[in-house]
Motif scaffolding. Structure first.
Motif, PDB file in Angstrom:
ATOM      1  N   CYS A 137      41.205  61.094  95.322  1.00 52.77           N
ATOM      2  CA  CYS A 137      40.426  61.102  96.571  1.00 52.77           C
ATOM      3  C   CYS A 137      40.319  62.505  97.140  1.00 52.77           C
ATOM      4  CB  CYS A 137      41.072  60.166  97.595  1.00 52.77           C
ATOM      5  SG  CYS A 137      40.844  58.415  97.245  1.00 52.77           S
ATOM      6  N   PHE A 138      41.420  63.235  97.175  1.00 50.32           N
ATOM      7  CA  PHE A 138      41.388  64.583  97.730  1.00 50.32           C
ATOM      8  C   PHE A 138      40.610  65.537  96.828  1.00 50.32           C
ATOM      9  CE2 PHE A 138      45.471  63.164  99.827  1.00 50.32           C
ATOM     10  CZ  PHE A 138      44.892  63.008 101.073  1.00 50.32           C
ATOM     11  N   SER A 139      40.696  65.322  95.533  1.00 52.58           N
ATOM     12  CA  SER A 139      39.893  66.140  94.614  1.00 52.58           C
ATOM     13  C   SER A 139      38.406  65.908  94.852  1.00 52.58           C
ATOM     14  CB  SER A 139      40.254  65.812  93.165  1.00 52.58           C
ATOM     15  OG  SER A 139      41.591  66.125  92.879  1.00 52.58           O
ATOM     16  N   GLU A 140      38.026  64.651  95.045  1.00 51.54           N
ATOM     17  CA  GLU A 140      36.629  64.321  95.317  1.00 51.54           C
ATOM     18  C   GLU A 140      36.203  64.902  96.661  1.00 51.54           C
ATOM     19  OE1 GLU A 140      32.853  62.395  94.634  1.00 51.54           O
ATOM     20  OE2 GLU A 140      34.491  63.215  93.432  1.00 51.54           O
ATOM     21  N   ALA A 141      37.066  64.816  97.652  1.00 54.18           N
ATOM     22  CA  ALA A 141      36.735  65.380  98.966  1.00 54.18           C
ATOM     23  C   ALA A 141      36.528  66.880  98.867  1.00 54.18           C
ATOM     24  CB  ALA A 141      37.851  65.060  99.963  1.00 54.18           C
ATOM     25  N   ARG A 142      37.375  67.552  98.110  1.00 56.32           N
ATOM     26  CA  ARG A 142      37.223  68.999  97.955  1.00 56.32           C
ATOM     27  C   ARG A 142      35.959  69.342  97.182  1.00 56.32           C
ATOM     28  NH1 ARG A 142      41.485  72.853  94.773  1.00 56.32           N
ATOM     29  NH2 ARG A 142      40.710  71.627  93.020  1.00 56.32           N
TER      30      ARG A 142
END
Length: 1698
Positions: free
Chosen positions: A764-769
């Motif tokens: 999720c955080f990778s996608e957000a970044r």
């Protein structure tokens, strides 16, 4: 290695929801105004139009995938700006001209240069094109849209041909209707006046789109559907103006006054800001029928209605037809209709009368059935009516109308004259149409086409501001979709051109300046260019300076300025900007007019500013202010459900923030309530529903963290999933929704420690970044969260690549959060954590220093009131702990302790961080114990571990606490020797290691801890399996530790210790080689300045010592001495193990002394032993005891007087070895383990040898019945203390009583805590004047009073000698040697006696063997006993003591010999008694002297059991006779009997507590393994010795235990008087009679009767004398001897006490 980072590490976002933050960011509205400057700007047409040169209908532009939409808040400021530009103009025009409507007509425009209202130019002539009437010239600008619609629904249905709702569309018909109304009413009434009573600007909320099934997954919805649903909300972006008019006049015919109240709504275009709809809401009273008659007559003339045969006609070249059915168009020129009505009204002075006469229309012919009729412009310019088409139609119909208009305009472009007076007008109109179409279709092609036509208009008329502004706004629109910075820069060019060309006097200038500021904000948010936000602030300020002070839109300008400062603050973190935002939001609220319809938004914006300042500075007044304005917003927004939901969500956010800071459950409940209300108020598929779900998820997440509520955590995860699923990629908020879902997954991981949750969070955080633009304000947060995930991944799996990725991400986050940024402390904190982890695998001191610097830096820059402070204090404390573990500086632990205490002080016990803080506090106290040895530190540590485990049961917290607790219990066991500690430690360590992933970096710590525990188990229990387990886990720890792990050398040394223990057990050289190997690499891998370096040297020296034992090579011994000397040199004096280093060196010197016989070696050995034994009490008590005993034994062996000092030092350790907080059984185990009885005898022998008799008596008293004396201390009355200091005395008494009652099940630490409190109170008491020796070992001056009523003979023996110390009544003492008596001889006598008694089956009171007198029992009084009595009696005779009472206080094997039976009947002239200790006799004398009993108030309790159920014991048939004998001697009235089934454990225990004289006639049993399990056999069980100890008997006098073995103690605990009779003395009885073995049942009644008869005497009024019992028993025994009864019948009776 420090404990796992189980704290919720993702605090950097601090629950700032994306919607909450953008409630103001979106206020970037640009007014769509059409002003023409007096001095047009100098712009190059080619430059301005270069980006949209494609053909108008070209579809060649690619549409971006899922372009992000303009947020609702962005639109709100746009409409606010539009309101400033157009509603401000409309307000000005309508407010000043409507009162003169009946005199001047409708005013529709303003003068561009002056801003003053202008009346309509001139009425269009007949046959004029309706488009000609629109105001496109250089001097004026209309306030009405060319497509304006007017509608009115009368309260009652109108007659045919009128529809239910009247509609007109387009500026020509609108003007015609106003002319009609004006002339009609002027014809009917005179003196018409209009009064403006109310004017309100209304900003509606978003209109929900078509309902979408919220349960449908994203994967099931096609992308176009999502795209369309997403932009449906724009349909409601219409600002409106509510006007209330009062019209008055006088009827021309009746002269009656007339008055009407008219309420109208003017709705503004969401794109142009012009009035596009005029709805007459109500007219009261409703218009008279005559008005409608006149209207029908006029329409009849226009359309031919009511004219016979008027089926059709041509007027001005247009075909005219009238339809009599619905859905059929009436084709006629709009200009024709307009002129027909105007001409008719102008020429007919009484139109109503004429129209009334012409209203005779056949209803069946001209009725229009069921529906509304619209008037509009068709493709060819003709009028259309359609009863099924209305203004409220669906989007497809509206799009169809727009497409028709587009087609009409396109057909006119080729015929336009190149040099028209209005160049570009048609292109501009087409751009407007495509803009409107985009608002309804959400298709980017419409934006592209609008841009193209606007560009064409600007190219044709580069100085027309209307075109320039429209082009700029179109670029802004495309920027909101594509996020292309070139678009926003182009928008700024055109906006600048518009603003620069607008004169200062123009009322639209402030709105244009504000719009320009909003564009700069958009640029800044996209690019981060600091100049952009400065320009935004500058233009916002200019707008405020320009707008008139009383203008209705002033609050909007202040709100926009506040927003610019907020955007700047969120980027750079300067609190001055935050203060400005609060101040200007507050000003905006203060300038809201009283009749403003939408104050809620301003209050909500102010609440957001206050909330943000609270998050930064932590001032409680800020969050209170935020909540205050949130509540106002909710209350004021109740009229609009959609707005209300948004305000409720904002209120929930504020409540959450307050809950996080203060921990009030009411705030969390309020947050959940408002979040639920926001969700409930929003229709399924509503565009803002995902935001409300997200906020609800945040509240549930807080609930989960606060109360460890797993159900709440599941709700949080589900709502976050639903929210993220509804926001497609490309949406402006997509990345934020992904990040919030990641937060939920991350916390789920921290709660469960399941790898899949961490993986999902990382994704999720990778996608957000990935989906966040460069330099976006949220990008740093995404970097930080991703870094935290990789850090957790490293801790779980141990991959250094994850640690490297974590470092990379956090450093990127640091670049995006400069100093002053609100998230800057969080980033520094996480960098500190990463460097701590890196230090664990590298051991590089630089990493440790970086950790220190970042942790300290985070705490220095955070606000003093920030709720993040506890977490930052904890991080810095951990850095201090790591520094201590490296360098051993106590000040590091002191700093860590203070930091954690401060953090706990401000953290609610219900907060998720609380157990983490408790765990850290426990860890710090444990480390502090390692250098101080203070029992209170380790007790405190254990208590905090238990508290943390009770507070939080999530797996990571449990594993961390269990590991720490296991080590703390090991330390506790080493200090107090409580066997429960080592068992509990093993259980907790095993549980912790089972909960830790095999590849986790901390698995080696868990394995090492378990190895240490197994080593301690082996040391205590000598179980080979424990040693093998220690080696197994020690090897695993060494193999699993990283090569540069700073703890690796400690693991290696621990493994060497295990191999050493196995070598000492098996004498296997391989084990010795392994020990040497690991000791060497541990020493070689440790820096010389390391805290543990000296310990590694010492361990290596010990291994060489062991090698010397095998090899006898002096070089090995020399190596051992060298390494141990080096350890002493490198060690620190305040090191806990420094004393151990000295004792280890001493042992090597002893080895060398015995090898080389050099006195210097003995001198060195004794020197280091003395230093080690007398060091401050920081070591393990058993280690210090061993050292002191070695010092004493070696000094005693070599005839050195210092052995006396050594024994004194050893005896000072007894309270710690036999900790009063431990169970009695544990203390007895320690007595045996440390062989305290033997050491006591050697100590007394040494004192006698070196003529320290007084010290010898004191040491002997300390070594006798230690546990009994401790119980006496607990039961002490503290009389003097109560008189002098009653408060502290009562506290001590209460705590002592609680300890005496014993621990509750599973709550042992609480008893230890009580014992610590007791020790501290005792220290306080000793500081009081007169109480300096309170509860210290009793001095000789007190002990000597034990002999005031007769000599007390202390017997002591060792393996080489025996002595008797006789204490005399005159305070003198004498010591005599017993040369023929030895310990071995006494032990032989004891063994012989016991074996002989067993041969005749004596083990229970029964009726057998009453006459048997075997020869071997007759020899028992001889041997050592004869010689002993000969010497003692001789000494007594020398002091002229020929008869009377004597007391025996034996030690060692003498304790269980019947010394009173040794003299012959002729020699036995003394009355023999025993005492377990001198103080027992002293206390009994004191108690006897204090009692004032008389015969009348003296009672005797008799307990007898003639027979027991079950048949396991022989019956005692003499018990009833015994009761008769006693009752006769004492008096029946004074005897309370408990016989047979009534003699239960509870009944006897109760009787014991209230007894004065007690007689027990029952069986008894001695437990040789567990002496405290020895018991009296009662009807329902056994009354145990331990229970008797704990019973408080305040009035006890005497007890007779007429049961078997009541005075036979445990052979192992030879000095403890571990028998029932001794227990009665320590329970409080002044005297007691018992038996050393079983007695004959017939002997009980006569003996008891005689004893009590003599004790109570013949005088009935005289109180019984407990001191007479000893003489009475002596006389009875002598009588039995004279009768020739066997030895085993008269010898077992003994007397104890006074």
């Amino acid at each position: 290695m420090p404990q796992r980072f189980v704290r919720y590490a993702a605090q950097c976002i601090r629950n700032r929801l994306p919607l909450s933050r953008r409630q103001h960011h979106g206020l970037a509205a640009h007014a769509m105004v059409r002003h023409n400057p007096s001095k047009p700007p100098k712009l190059e047409t080619s430059e301005l139009g270069v980006r949209s040169r494609l053909p108008p209908d070209s579809n060649s532009r690619p549409e971006p995938e899922n372009p992000p939409e303009m947020s609702d808040q962005e639109w709100e400021i746009r409409t606010a700006m539009s309101s400033l530009l157009n509603t401000g103009r409309a307000i000005y025009v309508l407010q000043n001209t409507l009162p003169d409507f009946f005199h001047t007509g409708l005013v529709t425009s303003i003068d561009k240069s002056t801003g003053s209202p202008q009346p309509a130019s001139s009425m269009p002539m007949i046959n004029a094109n309706p488009l000609d009437y629109q105001t496109f010239n250089d001097d004026t600008e209309s306030i009405y849209s060319p497509k304006i619609r007017l509608s009115y629904t009368p309260p009652v249905a109108l007659p045919s041909p009128f529809p239910q709702t009247l509609h007109v569309e387009g500026i020509p018909l609108y003007m015609a209707s106003t002319v009609f109304i004006r002339h009609t009413l002027n014809a009917l009434y005179s003196n018409l006046n209009v009064t403006l009573q109310k004017l309100i600007v209304k900003t509606p909320g978003s209109h929900p789109p078509t309902d979408i099934d919220s349960k449908a997954s994203t994967s099931q919805e096609s992308e176009p559907q999502l795209h369309r649903h997403k932009y449906k909300k724009r349909l409601s972006r219409e600002k409106s103006l509510l006007i209330k008019l009062c019209v008055t006049g006088t009827a021309r015919v009746t002269k009656a006054p007339g008055e009407w109240e008219v309420n109208s709504t003017y709705t503004f275009s969401p794109t142009t800001g012009l009035i596009q709809k005029h709805t007459i809401n109500s007219i009261y009273p409703a218009p008279h029928q005559a008005v409608y008659d006149a209207l029908r007559l006029s329409l009849g003339k226009v359309f031919g209605l009511g004219v016979e045969g008027g089926g059709g006609a041509r007027t001005n070249g247009h075909f005219l037809s009238v339809a009599y059915q619905t859905n059929i168009k009436v084709q006629v020129s709009p200009s024709t209709i307009y002129n027909q009505i105007v001409i008719h009204l102008r020429t007919d002075p009484q139109p109503s009368a004429v129209w009334a006469n012409q209203m005779d229309v056949d209803e069946n012919t001209h009725a229009v059935e069921n529906g509304e009729t619209d008037f509009g412009v068709d493709d060819d310019g003709s009028l259309t009516t359609d009863s099924d088409v209305s203004m409220e139609q669906d989007d497809d119909a509206s799009l169809g109308d727009i497409d028709k208009k587009i087609a009409l305009l396109k057909r006119q472009i080729p015929s336009s004259v190149p040099h028209s007076t209005e160049p570009g007008r048609l292109q501009y109109e087409l751009g407007e149409c495509y803009t409107e179409r985009y608002e309804k279709s959400d298709e980017i092609e419409d934006v592209e086409l609008a841009l193209s036509y606007y560009n064409s208009a600007v190219n044709l008329a580069p100085h027309e501001l209307t075109y320039l502004l429209a082009l700029g706004l179109s670029y802004e629109t495309r920027f909101q979709i594509t996020r292309d910075t070139e678009d926003i820069k182009s928008a700024l060019q055109f906006m600048h051109a518009t603003v620069d060309a607008t004169p200062i006097s123009n009322p639209d200038l402030p709105a244009r300046q504000q719009a320009l500021a909003a564009s700069y904000r958009s640029l800044f948010q996209r690019t981060g260019e600091v100049g952009a936000v400065r320009s935004a602030i500058e233009w916002d300020q200019k707008a405020i300076d320009t707008i008139p002070p009383g203008h209705l839109e002033v609050p909007d300008h202040y709100q926009s300025l506040a927003l610019s400062y907020m955007v700047k603050y969120e980027r750079f973190g300067d609190t001055i900007d935050l203060d400005h935002s609060v101040r200007y939001n507050r000003t905006a609220v203060s300038k809201i007019s009283a009749n403003h319809s939408q104050p809620a938004g301003f209050h909500d914006s102010l609440a957001e500013a206050y909330r943000e300042r609270f998050r930064r500075l932590g001032d409680p007044s800020d969050i209170e202010s935020a909540l205050h304005h949130n509540r106002i917003a909710v209350s004021a927004g109740a009229e609009n459900p959609t707005d209300l939901a948004e305000f409720q969500m904002s209120l929930a956010v504020s409540h959450r923030d307050q809950f996080q800071a203060l921990g009030n459950v009411e705030d969390l409940e309020a947050a959940l309530e408002n979040d639920h209300a926001a969700v409930a108020a929003t229709p399924k598929g509503g565009p803002k529903l995902p935001y409300y779900w997200q906020s609800l998820a945040a509240s549930y997440l807080e609930k989960s963290k606060a109360f460890n509520d797993l159900d709440a955590l599941q709700f949080a995860l589900e709502y976050n999933k639903k929210a993220a699923a509804k926001v497609p990629e490309g949406d402006e908020d997509y990345s934020e929704f992904q990040a919030q879902l990641g937060v939920a997954y991350l916390y789920q991981f921290e709660t469960t420690e399941k790898l899949e949750y961490l993986t999902w969070a990382t994704n999720c955080f990778s996608e957000a970044r990935r989906t966040t633009p460069p330099r976006h304000c949220d990008l740093a947060n995404h970097h930080q969260h991703l870094g935290i995930c990789h850090l957790f991944m490293f801790q779980l799996l141990g991959k250094t690549s994850d640690l490297e990725l974590s470092m990379e991400c956090i450093k990127l986050a640091l670049e995006g959060t400069p100093p002053g940024h609100p998230d800057h402390p969080d980033v520094l904190k996480n960098l500190a954590l990463i460097y701590q982890s890196q230090y664990q695998i590298t051991g590089d001191i630089k990493d440790l220093q970086y950790s220190f610097d970042y942790a300290r830096g985070a705490l220095e820059v955070v606000s003093s009131r920030s709720p993040e402070i506890p977490g930052l204090q904890l991080d810095l404390a951990r850095a201090h702990t790591l520094h201590f573990q490296r360098f051993g500086k106590k000040k590091d632990l002191v700093c860590a302790l203070e930091l954690i205490k401060m953090a706990i002080k401000v953290t609610s016990p219900k907060h998720a961080e609380y157990p983490i803080l408790l765990n850290a506090l426990a860890e710090t106290f444990k480390e502090l114990f390692t250098i101080t040895g203070d029992l209170e530190n380790i007790e405190t540590s254990i208590n905090h571990y238990y508290a943390a485990l009770k507070t939080d049961r999530t797996p990571p917290v449990i594993a961390s606490c269990e590991r720490g607790l296991s080590i703390a219990l090991c330390h506790h066991f080493a200090k107090l020797n409580d066997l429960n500690d080592i068992q509990d430690a093993l259980e907790y360590a095993t549980s912790a290691i089972n909960a830790t992933h095999d590849k986790s970096p901390i698995i080696c710590d868990q394995q090492y801890g378990l190895a240490v525990i197994y080593n301690q188990c082996y040391d205590r229990f000598r179980n080979p399996e424990d040693l093998e387990a220690a080696i197994k886990y020690g090897l695993a720890a060494v193999n699993n530790a990283a090569p540069r792990n700073p703890a690796l050398q400690t693991f290696q040394r621990g493994l060497a210790t295990s191999y050493t223990n196995r070598f000492l057990k098996d004498n296997n050289p391989n084990d010795l080689e392994m020990a040497l190997h690991y000791d060497k690499i541990a020493m070689e891998g440790t820096p010389e300045n390391h805290y543990n370096f000296s310990l590694h040297l010492q361990s290596l020296g010990t291994s060489y010592t062991n090698k010397f034992m095998v090899s006898k090579d002096i070089n090995d011994l020399k190596n051992a001495l060298n390494y141990k000397h080096a350890a002493i040199k490198s060690g620190q004096n305040d090191l806990l193990d420094f004393a151990a280093l000295q004792s280890s060196l001493a042992f090597s010197y002893l080895d060398q002394f015995y090898k080389e016989n050099n006195p210097e070696d003995l001198h060195c050995a004794l020197f280091y032993l003395r230093n080690s034994a007398t060091a401050p009490a920081t070591r393990r008590p058993q280690d210090q005891w061993d050292t002191a005993c070695h010092w004493a034994s070696n000094a005693f062996y070599h005839q050195l007087p210092e052995c006396v000092e050594a024994f004194s030092v050893a005896f000072q350790l007894l309270p710690d070895l036999l900790w009063i907080g431990n169970a009695v059984s544990t203390r007895h185990s320690s007595l045996l383990y440390f062989d305290i009885p033997t050491v006591t005898m050697w100590a007394v022998s040494a004192c006698i040898k070196f003529n320290k008799i007084v010290l010898g008596i004191e040491l002997l008293e300390q070594g006798l019945a230690i546990t009994h004396q401790q119980q006496l201390q607990l039961k002490g009355e503290f009389g003097m203390l109560l008189d002098a200091h009653p408060a502290i005395a009562e506290e001590l008494k209460e705590i002592s009583h609680q300890i005496q009652l014993g621990p509750e099940s599973g709550d042992t630490p609480s008893i230890h805590t009580l014992a610590l409190r007791r020790n501290n109170i005792i220290k306080q008491i000793r500081a009081l004047s007169g109480f300096e020796t309170f509860l210290l070992p009793t001095q000789f001056q007190t002990l000597v009073s034990a002999a005031k009523n007769g000599p007390v003979i202390l017997l002591n023996c060792t393996t080489v000698n025996a002595d008797a110390i006789i204490m005399l009544p005159n305070s003198e003492y004498m010591c005599i040697a017993l040369p023929s008596v030895t310990k071995s001889g006494a032990e032989i006598q004891l063994k012989l006696m016991r074996n002989n008694l067993k041969k005749i089956g004596i083990h229970a009171r029964d009726s057998q063997n009453t006459t048997e007198n075997p020869w071997y029992l007759m020899t028992l009084p001889l041997g050592c006993g004869t010689m002993l009595f000969s010497l003692v009696f001789k000494a007594l005779h020398s002091k002229n003591i020929m008869k009377g009472r004597i007391w025996w206080c034996p030690t060692g094997p003498f304790t269980y010999l019947p010394l009173h039976a040794a003299p012959s009947l002729q020699e036995d002239v003394f009355e023999h008694s025993y005492t377990p200790t001198l103080m027992a006799l002293v206390k009994a004398n004191e108690k006897y002297a204090a009692q004032t009993l008389t015969r009348n108030n003296t009672t005797l309790t008799f307990v007898g059991l003639p027979e027991l159920p079950g048949g396991n014991f022989r019956p005692l048939p003499s018990v009833p006779l015994e009761l008769v004998q006693i009752s006769s001697a004492v008096g029946v009235e004074r005897v309370r009997s408990i016989v047979g089934g009534a003699a239960t454990v509870d009944a006897v225990t109760s009787a014991l507590a209230s007894s004065q004289w007690l007689h027990l006639a029952c069986h008894g049993e001695q437990d040789g393994v567990e002496p405290l399990e020895s018991h009296l056999v009662l009807y329902d069980g056994g009354l145990k010795l331990e229970k008797i100890f704990d019973t408080y008997i305040p009035d006890a006098q005497f007890v007779f235990l007429s049961a078997c073995e009541t005075a036979m103690g445990d052979a192992g605990l030879i000095n403890e008087s571990m028998h029932l009779t001794g227990g009665m003395i320590f329970a409080g009885f002044c005297g007691a009679a018992g038996t050393m073995w079983s007695i004959a049942d017939p002997d009980g009644p006569p003996l008891s009767g005689i004893v009590y008869k003599r004790a109570f005497g013949k005088e009935r009024d005289k109180a019984p004398d407990v001191r007479g019992v000893a003489r009475a028993l002596h006389m009875v025994v002598r009588a039995m001897r004279r009768k020739g009864l066997p030895f085993q019948r008269w010898a077992p009776f003994v007397h104890m006490g006074i």
